[in-house]
Design an enzyme around this catalytic site. Structure first.
Site, PDB file in Angstrom:
ATOM      1  N   ASP A  77      -9.351 -12.635  25.658  1.00  0.00           N
ATOM      2  CA  ASP A  77      -9.560 -14.082  25.876  1.00  0.00           C
ATOM      3  C   ASP A  77     -10.509 -14.695  24.844  1.00  0.00           C
ATOM      4  OD1 ASP A  77      -8.066 -13.977  28.413  1.00  0.00           O
ATOM      5  OD2 ASP A  77      -9.823 -12.923  29.167  1.00  0.00           O
ATOM      6  N   GLU A  78     -10.542 -14.125  23.632  1.00  0.00           N
ATOM      7  CA  GLU A  78     -11.486 -14.608  22.625  1.00  0.00           C
ATOM      8  C   GLU A  78     -11.008 -15.870  21.900  1.00  0.00           C
ATOM      9  OE1 GLU A  78     -11.701 -10.044  22.759  1.00  0.00           O
ATOM     10  OE2 GLU A  78     -10.114 -11.528  22.472  1.00  0.00           O
TER      11      GLU A  78
ATOM     12  N   LYS B  66      -7.709 -15.828  20.269  1.00  0.00           N
ATOM     13  CA  LYS B  66      -6.882 -15.340  19.155  1.00  0.00           C
ATOM     14  C   LYS B  66      -5.700 -16.252  18.881  1.00  0.00           C
ATOM     15  CE  LYS B  66      -6.370 -11.403  21.298  1.00  0.00           C
ATOM     16  NZ  LYS B  66      -7.353 -11.614  22.388  1.00  0.00           N
TER      17      LYS B  66
ATOM     18  N   ALA C  78      -0.363 -10.951  27.786  1.00  0.00           N
ATOM     19  CA  ALA C  78      -1.159 -11.774  26.877  1.00  0.00           C
ATOM     20  C   ALA C  78      -0.904 -13.245  27.184  1.00  0.00           C
ATOM     21  CB  ALA C  78      -0.782 -11.473  25.432  1.00  0.00           C
ATOM     22  N   GLY C  79      -1.907 -14.059  26.913  1.00  0.00           N
ATOM     23  CA  GLY C  79      -1.752 -15.495  27.073  1.00  0.00           C
ATOM     24  C   GLY C  79      -2.488 -16.194  25.949  1.00  0.00           C
ATOM     25  N   HIS C  80      -1.792 -16.460  24.844  1.00  0.00           N
ATOM     26  CA  HIS C  80      -2.422 -17.063  23.674  1.00  0.00           C
ATOM     27  C   HIS C  80      -2.164 -18.568  23.686  1.00  0.00           C
ATOM     28  CE1 HIS C  80      -2.421 -12.976  21.376  1.00  0.00           C
ATOM     29  NE2 HIS C  80      -3.178 -12.991  22.451  1.00  0.00           N
TER      30      HIS C  80
ATOM     31  N   GLN D  96      -4.964  -8.819  24.033  1.00  0.00           N
ATOM     32  CA  GLN D  96      -6.109  -8.306  24.778  1.00  0.00           C
ATOM     33  C   GLN D  96      -7.333  -8.167  23.854  1.00  0.00           C
ATOM     34  OE1 GLN D  96      -2.886  -6.363  25.464  1.00  0.00           O
ATOM     35  NE2 GLN D  96      -2.644  -8.131  26.798  1.00  0.00           N
TER      36      GLN D  96
ATOM     37  N   LYS E 183     -15.708 -21.022  20.522  1.00  0.00           N
ATOM     38  CA  LYS E 183     -16.375 -21.679  21.658  1.00  0.00           C
ATOM     39  C   LYS E 183     -17.886 -21.834  21.472  1.00  0.00           C
ATOM     40  CE  LYS E 183     -13.007 -21.134  25.303  1.00  0.00           C
ATOM     41  NZ  LYS E 183     -12.781 -20.898  26.742  1.00  0.00           N
ATOM     42  N   LEU E 184     -18.292 -22.066  20.230  1.00  0.00           N
ATOM     43  CA  LEU E 184     -19.708 -22.329  19.982  1.00  0.00           C
ATOM     44  C   LEU E 184     -20.180 -23.539  20.767  1.00  0.00           C
ATOM     45  CD1 LEU E 184     -22.272 -21.644  18.271  1.00  0.00           C
ATOM     46  CD2 LEU E 184     -21.424 -23.326  16.607  1.00  0.00           C
TER      47      LEU E 184
END
Length: 431
Positions: free
Chosen positions: A18-19, A21, A44-46, A226, A333-334
């Protein structure tokens, strides 16, 4: 499109998934000729945001949203053929031209209805917190040599034999679970015969195609799913996924040689999240954790489950970078950290009073880790949508530079929002 120095770029998640990508692959695909998914499946969920439109891609590479870019699903993926065409039809309805641009490895194994049924009925899967998409049972059949591959759809007798073997194994598992649900071979075969008319025209020797493309100078982007800390071998076992999520898996998962991998880009959030169960040393169960979850909209794109949130974990990242050979970082997400008076970074652990600088092996050992924190000043300014590193608040820049120093890896990109153009390019991975 790339220089001779960098023709292949691997994008890998450096945390527990969940980064972000999907967005970054979409951004980088602008310079690519090919984008290839090399492992995982519909778990996966991009998510890609373009203006007011959000697209969630489960199996199709994120590069599909760029006209002219060819996309491939590699042999390392376990493919759900039914949801694949749901995904394709959704893209077409949104005006995305997929025709002639999507290829599927004929060696990719298929996720079948009985895999999903076993996954849903398995108490072990429920305890670990899987997505219930049948990914684990499909990989199990693959390793046990009873899996159904795309190329098996060309051979009716062989297909029937494999489905019968897989269904019999699934029935036995369901019986052990005490489930009264049953598997229908006839329905499974009928579904496959129906989908074969659409799937077989997409089937190709993807590894050979990518090998030839790289040899001819094409730019190839390899997209993982992932995160590294969910890797079946090196993650917090048993709370892991069913495939190898590391950059090294890109070569066998796409069907090319490892010497063809030029650059590894590690994607990580400016903090840490995890979905489901499993140890999480820096997890925040207080108001700050709830704030990060709310501002970051931390809900799984596949399951909808809330993500657990915590501070950035350098020992975990150090392990991830060791496993992946990361060349550069992209921090996402800064902006979620905007408004915090102070920010913490986990710089090490203590286990029974002794210091530890690296994430240990196995869930039990990780659960014993107590984080040691370094505190940095936060910032009140808004970083959302900022497109220049120098335009960031001083404290935000110092936070990013501290991550570079502690990790020993340079920052290549920073994401300050979900849209394509909300990205800071420090140096382009495709140099």
């Amino acid at each position: 499109m790339f220089s001779a120095k960098t023709r292949t770029l691997v994008v890998v998640g450096a945390q527990w998934g969940d980064e972000g990508k999907g967005k970054l692959v979409d951004v980088l695909a602008e310079r690519a000729d090919w984008v290839v998914r090399y492992q995982g499946g519909a778990n996966a969920g991009h998510t890609v945001h373009i203006g007011d439109t959000s697209v969630v891609l489960h199996q199709i590479p994120s590069g599909i949203l760029h006209p002219g870019v060819r996309c491939a699903i590699g042999n390392g993926v376990v493919l759900d053929p039914d949801t694949l065409f749901t995904e394709i039809d959704g893209l077409v309805n949104d005006g995305v031209d997929v025709e002639g641009r999507l290829y599927v490895s004929d060696r990719a194994h298929l996720v079948l209805p009985y895999h999903k049924l076993v996954d849903a009925e398995s108490e072990a899967s429920k305890a670990i917190g899987t997505t219930g998409r049948g990914i684990g049972p499909a990989y199990e059949d693959k390793v046990a040599r009873r899996g159904v591959r795309v190329l098996d759809l060309r051979h009716s007798e062989r297909l029937h034999q494999l489905v019968e073997q897989g269904a019999a194994h699934a029935e036995a598992q369901l019986a052990r679970f005490g489930s009264k649900k049953r598997v229908s071979c006839a329905e499974t075969i009928a579904m496959l015969e129906r989908l074969a008319e659409r799937l077989l025209p997409l089937a190709d020797d993807v590894g050979l195609a990518i090998h030839r493309a790289i040899r001819s100078g094409a730019a190839v982007l390899l997209e993982g799913a992932q995160g590294s800390l969910l890797d079946i071998d090196h993650g917090t076992y048993p709370y892991v996924t069913s495939s190898n999520c590391l950059a090294g898996a890109a070569a066998p998962g796409a069907g090319i040689g490892p010497q063809m991998l030029d650059y590894v880009l590690g994607i990580l959030k400016a903090y840490t999240t995890r979905v489901g169960t499993g140890p999480f040393p820096t997890e925040l169960t207080d108001d700050i954790g709830a704030r990060l979850a709310k501002r970051g909209n931390e809900f799984g794109s596949v399951t909808g489950r809330p993500r657990r949130c915590g501070w950035l974990d350098i020992p975990a990242l150090t392990r991830s970078f060791q496993l992946n050979g990361v060349n550069g970082l992209c921090i996402t997400k800064l902006d979620v950290l905007d408004g915090l008076e102070s920010i913490r970074i986990c710089t090490g652990y203590r286990v029974a009073g002794a210091p530890l600088a690296l994430l240990p092996t196995g869930a039990e050992a990780v659960a014993e880790c107590e984080p040691v924190y370094e505190e940095l000043p936060g910032w009140t300014e808004n970083t959302f949508g900022v497109k220049s590193f120098d335009a960031l608040p001083l404290s935000a820049r110092e936070y990013l530079r501290r991550i570079e120093t502690l990790s020993g890896v340079p920052i290549a990109m920073v994401s300050t929002g979900p849209d394509r153009d909300e990205t800071i390019l420090v140096h382009h991975p495709f140099h």
